[in-house]
Write a protein that holds these residues in place. Structure first.
Motif, short mmCIF file in Angstrom:
data_model
loop_
_atom_site.label_atom_id
_atom_site.label_comp_id
_atom_site.label_asym_id
_atom_site.label_seq_id
_atom_site.Cartn_x
_atom_site.Cartn_y
_atom_site.Cartn_z
N ARG A 158 0.77 -1.40 -0.11
CA ARG A 158 0.00 0.06 0.18
C ARG A 158 1.03 1.19 0.11
NH1 ARG A 158 -5.28 0.78 0.76
NH2 ARG A 158 -5.54 -1.57 1.37
N GLU B 21 0.71 4.14 -2.86
CA GLU B 21 0.49 5.48 -2.85
C GLU B 21 1.66 6.39 -3.04
OE1 GLU B 21 -0.67 5.11 1.76
OE2 GLU B 21 -2.63 4.51 1.33
N PRO C 179 -4.64 0.63 -4.39
CA PRO C 179 -4.23 0.38 -3.10
C PRO C 179 -4.71 -0.88 -2.68
CG PRO C 179 -4.52 2.51 -3.11
CD PRO C 179 -5.08 2.12 -4.42
#
Length: 264
Positions: free
Chosen positions: A145, A149, A183
């Motif tokens: 994740r 991001e 994500p």
């Protein structure tokens, strides 16, 4: 980014999600499943080597590229169902299934659970050869994740500089793929990759495993797992890293073409 010359694209509903797929070439069907963070378009260099002799279908796995990114459905069962649903939706019969890393795990388990479907199986450094790493599922998911991001805050040009060991076209495709990743793909590594030896024992189709180069002890461990394949062969490609077809294209494609000729 534009598609390579001769490619067409559309979407198909598979296992309740919309998957983007790409098709080119003419001949017996090959279906390619990419690894984590990639898209079907990242297969472009290999597809260019094969399209004169085969109909090649690639697709964006859920959460990747132009495919849907639902909040759930990232475990093994859904990844296998997505692939089988793609085959059904496109009426692809008797294909050779090719998978890299995450896609290698998907292909292996699809071939094990639906042994009547593939004519052959090719696995490029598949995830789960020895099960999951020592890091826990939450830690693995957090790392994925964070990467997704971070990429979302970077430009394609910035990301492409990190792939300067690839030609400029592929570097840009990889960068675009990073930017298109949701994500939600963190759930893939949270679920993990079951040990492939359990799948290998159930794969009836002829199988080629192309692995990265490795130390002798790792080679021996890899070969021990591959011994579970009833009709399989594992090759460690000298000098190759995790992306075998990109790292050592000539040697890997030669192995692939030899395998394909043998099963025709």
């Amino acid at each position: 980014m534009t598609l390579p010359d001769g490619w067409t694209t559309d979407a198909v509903e598979a296992n309740g999600v919309e998957l983007q797929y790409y098709r080119t070439g003419e001949g017996p069907p090959l279906v390619l499943a990419h690894g984590l963070f990639d898209t079907g378009r990242c297969w472009a260099p290999l597809v260019a080597d094969l399209a004169a002799d085969y109909t090649v279908v690639t697709y964006d796995a859920r959460g990747h590229g132009r495919s849907a990114a639902p909040e759930t459905g990232y475990g093994l069962d859904d990844r296998v169902a997505d692939l089988v649903g793609l085959l059904d939706g496109l009426s692809v019969t008797d294909p050779v299934l090719v998978g890299h890393s995450m896609g290698g795990s998907t292909v292996a388990w699809a071939a094990a659970r639906h042994s009547e479907r593939p004519r052959g199986v090719v696995l490029e450094d598949p995830a789960g050869l020895h099960g999951d790493p020592e890091t826990g599922p939450d830690e693995r998911a957090a790392a994925v994740r964070d990467r997704v991001e971070t990429r979302a805050e970077q430009s394609v040009a910035e990301i492409a500089t990190e792939y300067d060991d690839r030609d400029s076209d592929l570097a840009r495709r990889l960068a675009v793929a990073d930017r298109e990743c949701s994500p939600t793909v963190a759930e893939i590594v949270r679920h993990g990759f079951p040990p492939l030896g359990d799948a290998f024992a159930e794969i009836d189709a002829p199988t080629l495993v192309l692995n990265s180069d490795a130390e002798p002890s790792t080679r021996a461990a890899d070969l021990a797992v591959a011994d579970e394949l009833p009709a399989g062969r594992l090759v460690h490609v000298p000098g190759a890293g995790h992306c075998v077809f990109r790292d050592r294209s000539d040697a890997a494609v030669a192995e692939l073409r030899t395998f394909l000729r043998r099963i025709e």
